[in-house]
Design a protein around this motif. Structure first.
Motif, PDB file in Angstrom:
ATOM      1  N   SER A  82       0.832  -1.204   0.000  1.00 43.47           N
ATOM      2  CA  SER A  82       0.000   0.000   0.000  1.00 43.47           C
ATOM      3  C   SER A  82       0.867   1.254   0.000  1.00 43.47           C
ATOM      4  CB  SER A  82      -0.950   0.003   1.196  1.00 43.47           C
ATOM      5  OG  SER A  82      -0.227   0.059   2.398  1.00 43.47           O
ATOM      6  N   ALA A  83       2.043   1.191   0.632  1.00 43.32           N
ATOM      7  CA  ALA A  83       2.945   2.337   0.609  1.00 43.32           C
ATOM      8  C   ALA A  83       3.518   2.555  -0.792  1.00 43.32           C
ATOM      9  CB  ALA A  83       4.079   2.125   1.621  1.00 43.32           C
ATOM     10  N   ALA A  84       3.786   1.470  -1.499  1.00 44.07           N
ATOM     11  CA  ALA A  84       4.320   1.568  -2.866  1.00 44.07           C
ATOM     12  C   ALA A  84       3.264   2.135  -3.816  1.00 44.07           C
ATOM     13  CB  ALA A  84       4.798   0.216  -3.338  1.00 44.07           C
ATOM     14  N   GLU A  85       2.011   1.789  -3.590  1.00 44.41           N
ATOM     15  CA  GLU A  85       0.925   2.296  -4.460  1.00 44.41           C
ATOM     16  C   GLU A  85       0.704   3.777  -4.228  1.00 44.41           C
ATOM     17  OE1 GLU A  85      -2.511  -0.022  -3.620  1.00 44.41           O
ATOM     18  OE2 GLU A  85      -1.754  -1.802  -4.628  1.00 44.41           O
ATOM     19  N   ALA A  86       0.930   4.268  -3.023  1.00 47.06           N
ATOM     20  CA  ALA A  86       0.693   5.668  -2.694  1.00 47.06           C
ATOM     21  C   ALA A  86       1.724   6.593  -3.330  1.00 47.06           C
ATOM     22  CB  ALA A  86       0.693   5.847  -1.176  1.00 47.06           C
ATOM     23  N   GLN A  87       2.881   6.054  -3.700  1.00 50.02           N
ATOM     24  CA  GLN A  87       3.942   6.909  -4.276  1.00 50.02           C
ATOM     25  C   GLN A  87       3.692   7.250  -5.704  1.00 50.02           C
ATOM     26  OE1 GLN A  87       7.624   4.914  -3.539  1.00 50.02           O
ATOM     27  NE2 GLN A  87       7.575   5.399  -1.378  1.00 50.02           N
TER      28      GLN A  87
END
Length: 79
Positions: free
Chosen positions: A74-79
């Motif tokens: 989810s952190a990778a998708e937010a970038q």
């Protein structure tokens, strides 16, 4: 399911008798544990390590790894 009742979906072999349900006592002990809910990550975090079984510890590691992977994704998708 009553003993002797044919189990739907398991009669797929031609020329064989249909598979029927057995008495509860005729099944292995682990079968009875399948319908019990598994312990949650929150309960595992609150459990003292001395009280945890090896199975509880393995489940804790599995769930924490899964949680970390979801968090990373989810952190990778937010970038």
């Amino acid at each position: 399911m009553k003993p002797g009742t044919p189990i739907p979906g398991l009669n797929f072999m031609k020329g064989k008798e249909p598979i029927v349900a057995l008495k509860r006592e005729e099944y292995p002990d682990w079968i009875n544990d399948l319908d019990k809910p598994k312990i949650t990550l929150a309960k595992l975090r609150r459990m003292p390590e001395e009280e945890a079984t090896d199975r509880d510890k393995m489940r804790y590691l599995k769930l924490t790894r899964r949680f970390k992977m979801k968090d990373n994704n989810s952190a990778a998708e937010a970038q």
